[in-house]
Design an enzyme around this catalytic site. Sequence first.
Site, PDB file in Angstrom:
ATOM      1  N   LEU A  17     -15.571 -18.425 -17.131  1.00 49.47           N
ATOM      2  CA  LEU A  17     -16.080 -18.127 -15.794  1.00 49.47           C
ATOM      3  C   LEU A  17     -16.533 -16.682 -15.683  1.00 49.47           C
ATOM      4  CD1 LEU A  17     -13.439 -19.961 -13.568  1.00 49.47           C
ATOM      5  CD2 LEU A  17     -15.785 -20.668 -13.995  1.00 49.47           C
ATOM      6  N   GLY A  18     -15.880 -15.768 -16.413  1.00 49.10           N
ATOM      7  CA  GLY A  18     -16.263 -14.364 -16.339  1.00 49.10           C
ATOM      8  C   GLY A  18     -15.324 -13.497 -17.144  1.00 49.10           C
ATOM      9  N   GLY A  20     -13.682  -9.343 -17.362  1.00 51.45           N
ATOM     10  CA  GLY A  20     -13.476  -8.091 -16.654  1.00 51.45           C
ATOM     11  C   GLY A  20     -12.842  -7.072 -17.579  1.00 51.45           C
ATOM     12  N   GLY A  21     -12.459  -5.952 -16.990  1.00 54.96           N
ATOM     13  CA  GLY A  21     -11.900  -4.867 -17.775  1.00 54.96           C
ATOM     14  C   GLY A  21     -10.591  -5.231 -18.438  1.00 54.96           C
ATOM     15  N   MET A  22      -9.836  -6.159 -17.820  1.00 58.96           N
ATOM     16  CA  MET A  22      -8.513  -6.478 -18.360  1.00 58.96           C
ATOM     17  C   MET A  22      -8.470  -7.796 -19.104  1.00 58.96           C
ATOM     18  SD  MET A  22      -5.792  -5.321 -15.505  1.00 58.96           S
ATOM     19  CE  MET A  22      -4.509  -5.956 -16.583  1.00 58.96           C
ATOM     20  N   TYR A  91      -8.591 -22.462  -8.526  1.00 58.73           N
ATOM     21  CA  TYR A  91     -10.023 -22.404  -8.797  1.00 58.73           C
ATOM     22  C   TYR A  91     -10.780 -22.639  -7.497  1.00 58.73           C
ATOM     23  CZ  TYR A  91     -14.675 -23.787 -10.381  1.00 58.73           C
ATOM     24  OH  TYR A  91     -16.031 -23.887 -10.542  1.00 58.73           O
ATOM     25  N   ASP A 134      -9.496  -3.365  -5.392  1.00 62.46           N
ATOM     26  CA  ASP A 134     -10.841  -3.654  -5.902  1.00 62.46           C
ATOM     27  C   ASP A 134     -11.562  -4.613  -4.951  1.00 62.46           C
ATOM     28  OD1 ASP A 134     -13.007  -3.460  -7.577  1.00 62.46           O
ATOM     29  OD2 ASP A 134     -12.309  -5.000  -8.968  1.00 62.46           O
ATOM     30  N   LYS A 136     -14.410  -5.960  -3.001  1.00 60.44           N
ATOM     31  CA  LYS A 136     -15.868  -5.837  -3.090  1.00 60.44           C
ATOM     32  C   LYS A 136     -16.468  -7.209  -2.826  1.00 60.44           C
ATOM     33  CE  LYS A 136     -15.671  -6.443  -8.130  1.00 60.44           C
ATOM     34  NZ  LYS A 136     -15.970  -5.830  -9.438  1.00 60.44           N
ATOM     35  N   ASN A 139     -15.868 -10.038  -5.281  1.00 58.55           N
ATOM     36  CA  ASN A 139     -14.508 -10.568  -5.393  1.00 58.55           C
ATOM     37  C   ASN A 139     -14.142 -11.455  -4.207  1.00 58.55           C
ATOM     38  OD1 ASN A 139     -13.565  -9.745  -7.839  1.00 58.55           O
ATOM     39  ND2 ASN A 139     -12.656  -7.849  -7.113  1.00 58.55           N
TER      40      ASN A 139
END
Length: 816
Positions: A17-18, A20-22, A91, A134, A136, A139
């Site tokens: 799905l995506g 990120g930084g972590m 989900y 975070d 935004k 999100n």
Amino acid sequence: MSTPEKNFEGFETVRVLGKGGMGTVYLARDLRLGRHVALKVLNASDLAYDDRRARFMREARSAASIRHQNVATIYEVDETEEGQPFIVMEYCEGETLSQRIRRRALDAAEFLSIARQLAAGLAAAHEQGIVHRDIKSANIIIEPTGLVKILDFGLAKALPSAIGDHADRSMESTAGHFFGTLHFISPEQARGVNADARSDLFSLGVVLYHMASGHLPFNAEQPLMVLDKIRAGEPEPFVPIDPAFPAAASKIISTLLQKSPDDRYQTARELLGDLDEIDTPTVRMTLTPTSKTSLGRTIHKPRRMRTIVTIAAALLVIVAIYLVQRDNTGTQAKPADAPLPPIRSMAVLPLRNLANNTHDQFLSVGLADALVTKLQQIPSLQVRPTSAIVAFQGEKIDAKAASEKLKVDGVLEGNFLAAGDLVRVTLQLTDARTGFSVWSDQVDGKRNNLLKLIDEVSDRTVSGLNEHIGLHDQPLARSQPRSKNPKAYEEYLKARALNGSFLPEHYEEQVSALKRAIALDPNFAAAYADLATTTSLGMARSLATPADAEKAEWYARQAVRIDPNLPEAHLALGRVFVRDPQRFRESVREVLAALRLEQTDTQALHSVTTYFISLGDIPQSQCVGNRLILIDPNSNEAVTRGYWNINANDPEGALKNAEVALASRDTALAGHDIRGMAFILRGDGAAAETEARAALSINPNHYLGKSLKALAAAARGDRAAAEAAVRTFEKDANRNHWAALRVALVYAKLGDRNLAIQWLHKAADLGNHSWYALIKHPWLQSLQADPEFQQILAGIKADLDDVRDDVIGVYQLMCK
């Protein structure tokens, strides 16, 4: 992107799905519950860093404590065999807010709806001591139903709430590192200092600015220039896209974007209150932008004149007070306000679990339930039932807010601390009208004898209330749901704490706990009654096993035999009988017997409401239904009241009431089903199909979503797809009259008279008595003159008429 090579036990990954930084987020299928979930795993390259791993696990523990409809839920935290940690999350289907803003402009009404939901979600997180850090537009998910979800508390950090927490503060915001996406971070984050809840509110202000204007408030060519603007610059001119955008909303955005945290809203709850005060505009939006609108200064500088004026005003106030006091010297003081009448209505909130021990969490509702049962027997005191207060479990809410929601004078709240074999219960009664505590007490007891502890807590509470609020009457001698076996009673309390949930796993836990209670105490009437009722509801929701369904009547008869004066026993027997058309009269009379013993039983009131709707007696149904909602607005029957509208052929009312069900995770499935059936009544098959997908995403095995899919296919005339969908829940339709009726509707819409009549017979044989719905449903109009259809209707109407006098007799006691 490829799916991960790692094996996550119990889950089958579908796609990425995506990232990120972590970590990476996958769409996965939960093989045990048959639902789609989002599965987040830590990047393999980061496993060598202990601080990353610890932060990942800390994030999960923090986020998992949030339970709110506007926050994506954490279901599970685990590790692979190789020690790679992962989180299983809800989900959420739909589009991100940033996608929505790019796709089309938002009018003021949509802005307010999204803003209120975001504020509510943040309030729930902040009140749990959790900061997102975070916030935004990317999100935030907007589901097809309009429900807004805040995603990825990936930077969540538990706020220090006690002295011991200070030792666990991380240094993640130091050494040049800050978290949050550049354009949305707060000034304090941009300066590299620790963020608190007010930082989230600044980020939310950026999101609201973005929603209203279509662009961001702080822009520059270079990242460092953006940071400089966030730290020390004013936002770009604010130009709302919608000419009807409320001035009060502009003021809210200005407050959120203040540079100093002290000048912003201090809590998301305060923000939500201001948003709720704004009337939703009814003017349709045009695409002609308004002129520039000032948000006001976000950087406050001292001004000499303002200081002088403030001092002068203060001096004038002091002089005025002096003159008034001088003029009133020697005069008689005004009489004091008349004292408030005694507390005569009360709610007992779930007790807080101070040790946060999951093993004892059931006591939160269990202790409150026992107190409710005891206090409800005091004639001069109106006490909200347990189902009205169970939604407050785990929520931080003050007495005044709870009293306003539950419409009571007083709120009894408290906590318990279990340590080893010792349990300490602390209670406090607050007069919500004044905010003052009127009574408090503390009781110590043994964990291995909860029955004795609850008896002492109940007795001390009644004694304290008698002394402090003038309750001089004693509880009436009514049958109580008690057992002589402490362990059996503990299992009973565990089951009671799960009442009202539509979740399959909760149904299984509840049945297991009640069976253990009966095994420990074969003469526990209330456990038999609850097991019969739970099984009966499980049959309606296609959750009960055939073996349990066959035993439901035996459970109910055992309850009546052991204690014939227990209202729950008669109600359980009535629920069992209602599924047998040959015993409809017995069913109604058992429900009425329960109502005569306990007039506040919401399940019995629901049965009477449904009876009047089945006859088309809408005014009578409204009286009883309103009484039910007043007694317990949070009961399962009240929350899913949209079904009343469906059976009364009122799609607009159903759509309105569906929102109540959608507000809770436990009843969201019913909420989507109510919306879907309302769209069917309105002739909007495409919208019904959207609701079918939403229902199936919650529980792909439940007949509600499957049947909505079949109805939507029939609505567009696709017989092959409709019949294929029918086959997926045909087993349910052969044992559940609501499912059978939906199959009949499918074939009626497809123009297959014979199969429609066949399934209508099946629905009637299984106990369906929705006479009014059958004569009013638009898909059944072609059958109204059919002799066989008329014969089915006549049989149902005869059953309803046969007990009308009995029902009217009880109705007149309540509504006349």
